[in-house]
Design an enzyme around this catalytic site. Structure first.
Site, PDB file in Angstrom:
ATOM      1  CG  ASP A  82      -1.818   1.104   1.227  1.00  0.00           C
ATOM      2  OD1 ASP A  82      -2.054   1.794   0.253  1.00  0.00           O
ATOM      3  OD2 ASP A  82      -2.441   1.326   2.183  1.00  0.00           O
ATOM      4  CG  ASP A 283      -4.054   4.238  -2.255  1.00  0.00           C
ATOM      5  OD1 ASP A 283      -3.241   3.460  -1.865  1.00  0.00           O
ATOM      6  OD2 ASP A 283      -5.324   4.277  -1.435  1.00  0.00           O
TER       7      ASP A 283
END
Ligand SMILES: *[C@@H]1O[C@H](CO)[C@@H](O)[C@H](O)[C@H]1NC(C)=O
Ligand SMILES: *[C@@H]1O[C@H](CO)[C@@H](O)[C@H](O)[C@H]1NC(C)=O
Ligand SMILES: *[C@@H]1O[C@H](CO)[C@@H](O)[C@H](O)[C@H]1NC(C)=O
Ligand SMILES: *[C@@H]1O[C@H](CO)[C@@H](O)[C@H](O)[C@H]1NC(C)=O
Ligand SMILES: *[C@@H]1O[C@H](CO)[C@@H](O)[C@H](O)[C@H]1NC(C)=O
Length: 482
Positions: A82, A283
């Site tokens: 992430d 992201d």
């Protein structure tokens, strides 16, 4: 004896750590595997679940995972990669989410039991508190222990222990240190993974490159400390990362999106929005992308989205994966990097099994329904997640606050890894995008005429070429019959 390090999550590629032998010093190559869905945890399963939850629960639904291990002896865990968060945490074996009361294997991707590790040390009690964009959360402690990733081992790494969480897998957050939960909860900033790798001399600089690769291939990699110049086409351009309110507090990989072009065999449209330049966060932990509503409306019109009032989701016939249309995203003004995203990266299966079909009141009645991967989550923040990132090769340079971007080279097997030569060195092979302050799209209000939409919506449509052979074939058959 070597510790097990980061091996692959499944037998998809039995080779294991591809390229571990071939990488030059100063880099760490880690394969990441896409998982379309992760078995829901028993806590989630107890509540009645709607389709909408399944779709929007991004952190729980899928993403890019890699296997690491924690402690001595090492306990293997598969973690979600992430770039949008900054803490690495693992669910505790005794967390309710991993409890065997409701399922025999509630945390199939692994959990961590501190009492089984000789090198475990408590660090900050109750310091871990993260709520992700999709409202999944983790609460717990910080501890320090040995963390193995790839063929490297980081001693005394600060990690989170998930004690109360809705997620049945952990996360490797590789964003800015300022975004660590401990900064908010305890005013403690610690060396997170990218920084720890540089301090341990595994890498020369605090930087990494992400190559998520094609949706259909499900395998990509992350390269800490270097750039693989074979994994993209064209030239790599670098952009300044921007901050909220032009402060000097870098907390996310935010870059200005300054144009979106829709192109198909029937035409090309420049899409407009009142929000250019759109500050978008790159992201990797989010599957979908979220952009301003006026822009999203135009994209949906181009591709022919049918918004389902029941599911509250933008749906599209699955066959439009084959559409020859694409969107080109331009960053940092007219002379900045551009990334072409083809339709097969944007049309996503809703479930792993049989797809749902459109209802009788839909223009697509009876056809298989898929999800369109660009939506309006009600931002800002606006997000470019997996549906965009797979088409790009992206370098994240945390020392210089730069992002390098180029068009990905899908499925490229050749490799030429160039390490960052030193701490703070510029991104190898990248040139700075000129005129980053400018925008390149006409003032909003000039709505496009949607000339690309026919080409988007006729999958396999080739102007002129297709009709002619089809007509010829029919007339020939006619002739033969006489
Ligand atoms: C581990 O790191 C912390 C700082 O994060 C430091 O206080 C501690 O002394 C270190 N422990 C060892 C054994 O290196
Ligand atoms: C876990 O956190 C949630 C959200 O803050 C809270 O409602 C719940 O009571 C907590 N559960 C436990 C067992 O502490
Ligand atoms: C990393 O390299 C630097 C310079 O060669 C050295 O001073 C430092 O002790 C090394 N650190 C570790 C953890 O090996
Ligand atoms: C990449 O490889 C996968 C199979 O592994 C294939 O399905 C896909 O079409 C390939 N993508 C491209 C762009 O060639
Ligand atoms: C990027 O940021 C640096 C440091 O703030 C600044 O000096 C430089 O002019 C910026 N470059 C562009 C192209 O805006």
């Amino acid at each position: 004896m070597r510790r097990s390090g980061c091996l692959l999550a499944s037998g998809a590629l039995a080779l294991g750590m591809l390229g571990a032998e071939r990488t030059p010093p100063g880099v760490l190559l880690l394969e990441v595997q896409e998982r379309r869905s992760v078995a829901p945890s028993p806590l989630q399963r107890r509540a009645p679940k709607t389709v909408e939850e399944v779709i929007t629960n991004e952190k729980a639904r899928g993403g890019y995972f890699s296997t690491c291990s924690v402690g001595t002896p090492p306990q293997d865990v598969v973690l979600l990669l992430d770039t949008g968060s900054s803490d690495t945490w693992i669910p505790a074996s005794n967390a309710a989410v991993c409890s065997r009361r409701f399922s025999t294997d509630p945390c199939p991707l692994g959990s961590f039991n501190p009492s089984d590790s000789e090198t475990y040390r408590e660090f900050i009690q109750d310091g871990l508190e993260i709520t992700y964009l999709d409202e999944s959360y983790v609460f717990g402690d910080y501890f320090q222990d040995t963390f193995d990733i790839g063929d490297s081992s980081v001693k005394n790494m600060t990690l989170g222990l998930g004690l109360n969480t809705t997620l049945n897998h952990g996360i490797v957050g590789i964003g800015y240190m300022l975004n660590e939960a401990s900064v908010r909860t305890s005013r403690i900033q610690y060396d997170n993974l990218p920084v720890a790798l540089a301090k341990a001399n595994v890498t020369n600089s605090v930087a990494y490159s992400l190559w998520l690769n094609d949706f259909d291939s499900q395998m990509g990699n992350i390269l800490f400390g270097g750039v693989d110049v074979e994994k993209y086409t064209g030239s790599m351009m670098s952009l300044n990362v921007t901050t909220a309110d032009n402060s000097d507090e870098f907390d996310h990989f935010r870059v200005p999106l300054t144009s979106v072009q829709a192109s198909s065999p029937s035409g090309s449209d420049t899409l407009t929005t009142t929000s250019y330049p759109i500050q978008v966060v790159l992201d990797s932990g989010t599957t979908l992308s979220s952009l301003p509503a006026d822009l999203v409306d135009q994209m949906w019109r181009e591709v022919g989205v049918d918004f389902s009032a029941v599911l509250r989701q933008p749906l599209i016939p699955c066959y439009r994966k084959e559409s020859p249309g694409s969107f080109t995203f331009g960053f940092g003004g007219p002379d900045g990097p551009k990334v072409i995203v083809p339709m097969n990266e944007l049309v996503l299966d809703i479930t792993l099994g049989q797809p749902p079909v459109f209802p009788s009141d839909s223009p697509y009645k009876g056809q298989d329904a898929c999800l369109f991967g660009i939506q309006d989550f009600g931002g800002p923040p606006y997000i470019l997640g997996g549906t965009f990132l797979r088409s790009a090769y992206v370098v994240f340079d945390i020392v210089n606050n730069q992002v390098g971007m180029a068009q990905t080279d899908f499925n490229e097997t050749k490799s030429n890894i160039v390490p960052f030569p030193s701490y703070g060195a510029a991104i190898p092979s990248a040139t700075a995008a000129p005129n980053q302050g400018q925008t390149d799209t006409p003032p909003s209000g000039t709505a496009p005429d949607f000339s690309a939409s026919t080409g988007f919506q006729n999958a396999g449509w080739i102007p002129g070429a297709l009709q002619l052979p089809a007509i010829l074939a029919i007339s020939l058959a006619f002739w033969a019959a006489f």
